[in-house]
Design a protein around this motif. Structure first.
Motif, PDB file in Angstrom:
ATOM      1  N   ALA A 178       1.279   2.415  -9.633  1.00 50.87           N
ATOM      2  CA  ALA A 178       2.454   1.691  -9.149  1.00 50.87           C
ATOM      3  C   ALA A 178       2.994   2.296  -7.866  1.00 50.87           C
ATOM      4  O   ALA A 178       3.613   1.601  -7.056  1.00 50.87           O
ATOM      5  CB  ALA A 178       3.546   1.693 -10.221  1.00 50.87           C
ATOM      6  N   GLN A 179       2.752   3.584  -7.666  1.00 52.51           N
ATOM      7  CA  GLN A 179       3.205   4.272  -6.465  1.00 52.51           C
ATOM      8  C   GLN A 179       2.122   5.252  -6.011  1.00 52.51           C
ATOM      9  O   GLN A 179       1.379   5.787  -6.843  1.00 52.51           O
ATOM     10  CB  GLN A 179       4.495   5.065  -6.726  1.00 52.51           C
ATOM     11  N   PRO A 180       2.008   5.513  -4.708  1.00 46.24           N
ATOM     12  CA  PRO A 180       1.081   6.549  -4.255  1.00 46.24           C
ATOM     13  C   PRO A 180       1.601   7.924  -4.653  1.00 46.24           C
ATOM     14  O   PRO A 180       2.811   8.132  -4.766  1.00 46.24           O
ATOM     15  CB  PRO A 180       1.074   6.371  -2.728  1.00 46.24           C
ATOM     16  N   SER A 181       0.701   8.863  -4.888  1.00 46.86           N
ATOM     17  CA  SER A 181       1.123  10.198  -5.312  1.00 46.86           C
ATOM     18  C   SER A 181       1.667  11.020  -4.151  1.00 46.86           C
ATOM     19  O   SER A 181       2.456  11.936  -4.351  1.00 46.86           O
ATOM     20  CB  SER A 181      -0.049  10.935  -5.971  1.00 46.86           C
ATOM     21  N   ASN A 182       1.240  10.683  -2.937  1.00 49.02           N
ATOM     22  CA  ASN A 182       1.736  11.392  -1.760  1.00 49.02           C
ATOM     23  C   ASN A 182       1.467  10.549  -0.511  1.00 49.02           C
ATOM     24  O   ASN A 182       0.841   9.491  -0.582  1.00 49.02           O
ATOM     25  CB  ASN A 182       1.084  12.777  -1.627  1.00 49.02           C
ATOM     26  N   ARG A 183       1.913  11.056   0.636  1.00 46.66           N
ATOM     27  CA  ARG A 183       1.771  10.289   1.875  1.00 46.66           C
ATOM     28  C   ARG A 183       0.324  10.207   2.340  1.00 46.66           C
ATOM     29  O   ARG A 183      -0.070   9.230   2.972  1.00 46.66           O
ATOM     30  CB  ARG A 183       2.642  10.912   2.970  1.00 46.66           C
ATOM     31  N   ARG A 184      -0.460  11.230   2.033  1.00 46.52           N
ATOM     32  CA  ARG A 184      -1.864  11.195   2.432  1.00 46.52           C
ATOM     33  C   ARG A 184      -2.594  10.060   1.723  1.00 46.52           C
ATOM     34  O   ARG A 184      -3.418   9.359   2.316  1.00 46.52           O
ATOM     35  CB  ARG A 184      -2.540  12.534   2.128  1.00 46.52           C
ATOM     36  N   GLU A 185      -2.290   9.874   0.460  1.00 46.81           N
ATOM     37  CA  GLU A 185      -2.916   8.787  -0.289  1.00 46.81           C
ATOM     38  C   GLU A 185      -2.477   7.437   0.271  1.00 46.81           C
ATOM     39  O   GLU A 185      -3.286   6.515   0.420  1.00 46.81           O
ATOM     40  CB  GLU A 185      -2.532   8.877  -1.758  1.00 46.81           C
ATOM     41  N   ALA A 186      -1.185   7.315   0.593  1.00 43.05           N
ATOM     42  CA  ALA A 186      -0.690   6.072   1.169  1.00 43.05           C
ATOM     43  C   ALA A 186      -1.357   5.791   2.514  1.00 43.05           C
ATOM     44  O   ALA A 186      -1.738   4.648   2.811  1.00 43.05           O
ATOM     45  CB  ALA A 186       0.831   6.145   1.345  1.00 43.05           C
ATOM     46  N   ALA A 187      -1.521   6.839   3.319  1.00 41.80           N
ATOM     47  CA  ALA A 187      -2.155   6.671   4.627  1.00 41.80           C
ATOM     48  C   ALA A 187      -3.615   6.258   4.478  1.00 41.80           C
ATOM     49  O   ALA A 187      -4.107   5.387   5.202  1.00 41.80           O
ATOM     50  CB  ALA A 187      -2.048   7.969   5.431  1.00 41.80           C
ATOM     51  N   VAL A 239       0.818  -1.213   0.000  1.00 43.05           N
ATOM     52  CA  VAL A 239       0.000   0.000   0.000  1.00 43.05           C
ATOM     53  C   VAL A 239       0.852   1.264   0.000  1.00 43.05           C
ATOM     54  O   VAL A 239       0.583   2.214  -0.754  1.00 43.05           O
ATOM     55  CB  VAL A 239      -0.954   0.009   1.214  1.00 43.05           C
ATOM     56  N   VAL A 240       1.886   1.291   0.820  1.00 43.81           N
ATOM     57  CA  VAL A 240       2.671   2.520   1.003  1.00 43.81           C
ATOM     58  C   VAL A 240       3.630   2.753  -0.161  1.00 43.81           C
ATOM     59  O   VAL A 240       3.985   3.893  -0.466  1.00 43.81           O
ATOM     60  CB  VAL A 240       3.417   2.465   2.350  1.00 43.81           C
ATOM     61  N   GLY A 241       4.066   1.680  -0.830  1.00 46.41           N
ATOM     62  CA  GLY A 241       4.909   1.850  -2.014  1.00 46.41           C
ATOM     63  C   GLY A 241       6.189   2.608  -1.720  1.00 46.41           C
ATOM     64  O   GLY A 241       6.856   2.363  -0.708  1.00 46.41           O
ATOM     65  N   ASP A 242       6.535   3.548  -2.589  1.00 44.38           N
ATOM     66  CA  ASP A 242       7.796   4.263  -2.408  1.00 44.38           C
ATOM     67  C   ASP A 242       7.741   5.308  -1.304  1.00 44.38           C
ATOM     68  O   ASP A 242       8.744   5.969  -1.021  1.00 44.38           O
ATOM     69  CB  ASP A 242       8.241   4.915  -3.725  1.00 44.38           C
ATOM     70  N   GLN A 243       6.590   5.467  -0.659  1.00 43.32           N
ATOM     71  CA  GLN A 243       6.502   6.349   0.500  1.00 43.32           C
ATOM     72  C   GLN A 243       7.016   5.660   1.765  1.00 43.32           C
ATOM     73  O   GLN A 243       7.145   6.293   2.808  1.00 43.32           O
ATOM     74  CB  GLN A 243       5.049   6.793   0.721  1.00 43.32           C
ATOM     75  N   PHE A 244       7.298   4.364   1.682  1.00 45.81           N
ATOM     76  CA  PHE A 244       7.871   3.629   2.802  1.00 45.81           C
ATOM     77  C   PHE A 244       9.318   4.100   2.984  1.00 45.81           C
ATOM     78  O   PHE A 244      10.116   3.994   2.067  1.00 45.81           O
ATOM     79  CB  PHE A 244       7.845   2.128   2.513  1.00 45.81           C
ATOM     80  N   PRO A 245       9.672   4.621   4.153  1.00 48.59           N
ATOM     81  CA  PRO A 245      11.034   5.132   4.358  1.00 48.59           C
ATOM     82  C   PRO A 245      12.106   4.091   4.075  1.00 48.59           C
ATOM     83  O   PRO A 245      12.061   2.991   4.611  1.00 48.59           O
ATOM     84  CB  PRO A 245      11.036   5.528   5.846  1.00 48.59           C
ATOM     85  N   ARG A 246      13.031   4.416   3.189  1.00 47.73           N
ATOM     86  CA  ARG A 246      14.207   3.615   2.845  1.00 47.73           C
ATOM     87  C   ARG A 246      13.878   2.339   2.073  1.00 47.73           C
ATOM     88  O   ARG A 246      14.666   1.912   1.232  1.00 47.73           O
ATOM     89  CB  ARG A 246      15.010   3.232   4.106  1.00 47.73           C
ATOM     90  N   TRP A 247      12.745   1.714   2.348  1.00 48.64           N
ATOM     91  CA  TRP A 247      12.452   0.409   1.775  1.00 48.64           C
ATOM     92  C   TRP A 247      11.311   0.467   0.765  1.00 48.64           C
ATOM     93  O   TRP A 247      10.705  -0.542   0.436  1.00 48.64           O
ATOM     94  CB  TRP A 247      12.091  -0.595   2.869  1.00 48.64           C
ATOM     95  N   GLY A 248      11.006   1.632   0.230  1.00 54.69           N
ATOM     96  CA  GLY A 248       9.906   1.769  -0.714  1.00 54.69           C
ATOM     97  C   GLY A 248      10.170   1.022  -2.015  1.00 54.69           C
ATOM     98  O   GLY A 248      11.285   1.041  -2.547  1.00 54.69           O
ATOM     99  N   ILE A 249       9.144   0.358  -2.530  1.00 54.11           N
ATOM    100  CA  ILE A 249       9.263  -0.402  -3.770  1.00 54.11           C
ATOM    101  C   ILE A 249       7.979  -0.236  -4.581  1.00 54.11           C
ATOM    102  O   ILE A 249       6.986   0.304  -4.098  1.00 54.11           O
ATOM    103  CB  ILE A 249       9.489  -1.912  -3.503  1.00 54.11           C
ATOM    104  N   ASP A 250       8.017  -0.717  -5.806  1.00 55.26           N
ATOM    105  CA  ASP A 250       6.831  -0.737  -6.648  1.00 55.26           C
ATOM    106  C   ASP A 250       5.748  -1.588  -5.983  1.00 55.26           C
ATOM    107  O   ASP A 250       6.028  -2.632  -5.393  1.00 55.26           O
ATOM    108  CB  ASP A 250       7.196  -1.319  -8.017  1.00 55.26           C
TER     109      ASP A 250
END
Length: 303
Positions: free
Chosen positions: A244-253, A49-60
């Protein structure tokens, strides 16, 4: 199977469990949660869900869904394996340690996390932690050995050790569980084109779930099949629409909130253990809701 069943502990479980003090037992009861289904569900969800917004470990997100699909495959496959071998756990595996200084309110939780029930071979925690933490290391750190890989291996080793210290598995159980997890991970990583085609692993989860249902019709086998079917069908319908990635942290949250609600719904199904038909559709809805969570988070914020 008789070879597997003969003296699976070689005396090690008795030494580790028998000599463990109360603080040690409590520590390993907490540590073993790193290989429990609920924790692996959270780990896979964060990656997906968090994608590349995950600190250090963000992935597709597709590679994150690969890790989540590994969890679904593990849940289905461990049921098939345990019901095939039907080998017992060590004596006293279902007896909770009595720790007087643990508050009464938490004694039930302690009993739940420090004991084991049902068939014991192979170890589900060793198998699942190898499969999911190993998949995590593959998609985040790549194929080359790195400190991240060593960290994931350390988690698997500690989770496996915790099963011996708690006295809920024999040594052979955890060794075979970890070995099978490594083999299955390697096969599924290739099948999923290095984790970029999670639909293939979701389909494997469906196939293994169907095998489990043929083997034994139970709450666990029906829930495993429903989970695989729900995840696979929903992903087929939304794969092209899910960013493939969230557009921002609010979307990831927002997506992770939806994911948490789906997980909570599955927890209710698990706790209630309704009729088998309700179990199937409830599990399918819960896992389907988890898979649709990123897209749902995006649509919620768009409104």
């Amino acid at each position: 199977m008789s070879v597997v069943g003969s003296d699976r502990g070689i005396g090690l479980v008795e030494v580790l469990h028998g000599s463990a003090s109360e603080p040690v037992l409590l520590f390993f009861a907490l540590l073993t949660q790193l290989g429990d289904v609920w924790f692996l569900f959270v780990l896979g969800g964060l990656l997906y869900v968090v994608g590349d917004q995950f600190p250090r470990w963000g992935i597709d997100r597709r590679r994150g869904l690969f890790v989540l699909a590994l969890l679904l495959t593990y849940v289905a496959l461990i049921g098939v394996l345990k019901n095939f071998f039907l080998l017992p756990r060590p004596p006293g595996a279902g007896e909770s340690p009595v720790i007087a200084w643990v508050p009464v309110a938490f004694q039930g939780v302690l009993a739940s996390i420090a004991t084991g029930s049902g068939p014991g071979f192979p170890s589900g925690h060793a198998f699942g932690s190898t499969l999911v933490w190993g998949g995590f290391a593959l998609v985040v750190f790549g194929d080359d050995v790195s400190p991240g890989w060593l960290g994931a291996a350390a988690v698997v080793g500690l989770v496996s050790l915790s099963r011996l210290v708690l006295g809920v598995h024999y040594l052979v159980d955890v060794v075979v569980g970890a070995g099978l997890g490594a083999v299955v991970l390697g096969v599924l990583y290739v099948v999923a084109d290095r984790g970029t085609a999670p639909a293939r692993v979701l389909l494997v989860a469906v196939g293994v779930g169907a095998l489990g249902l043929v083997q034994s019709v139970s709450f666990e086998s029906v829930a495993a099949l429903g989970s695989g079917v729900g995840g696979w069908l929903v992903w087929r319908g939304i794969a092209d629409s899910t960013p493939a990635q969230p557009s921002n942290r609010r979307e990831a949250a927002a997506g992770f909130v939806v994911y948490g609600l789906a997980g909570g719904f599955f927890a209710v199904v698990y706790a209630v253990e309704p009729s088998l038909i309700v179990t199937f559709f409830g599990s399918a809805v819960a896992v389907g809701g988890a898979v649709v969570a990123p897209l749902a988070g995006e649509r919620l914020l768009a409104r």
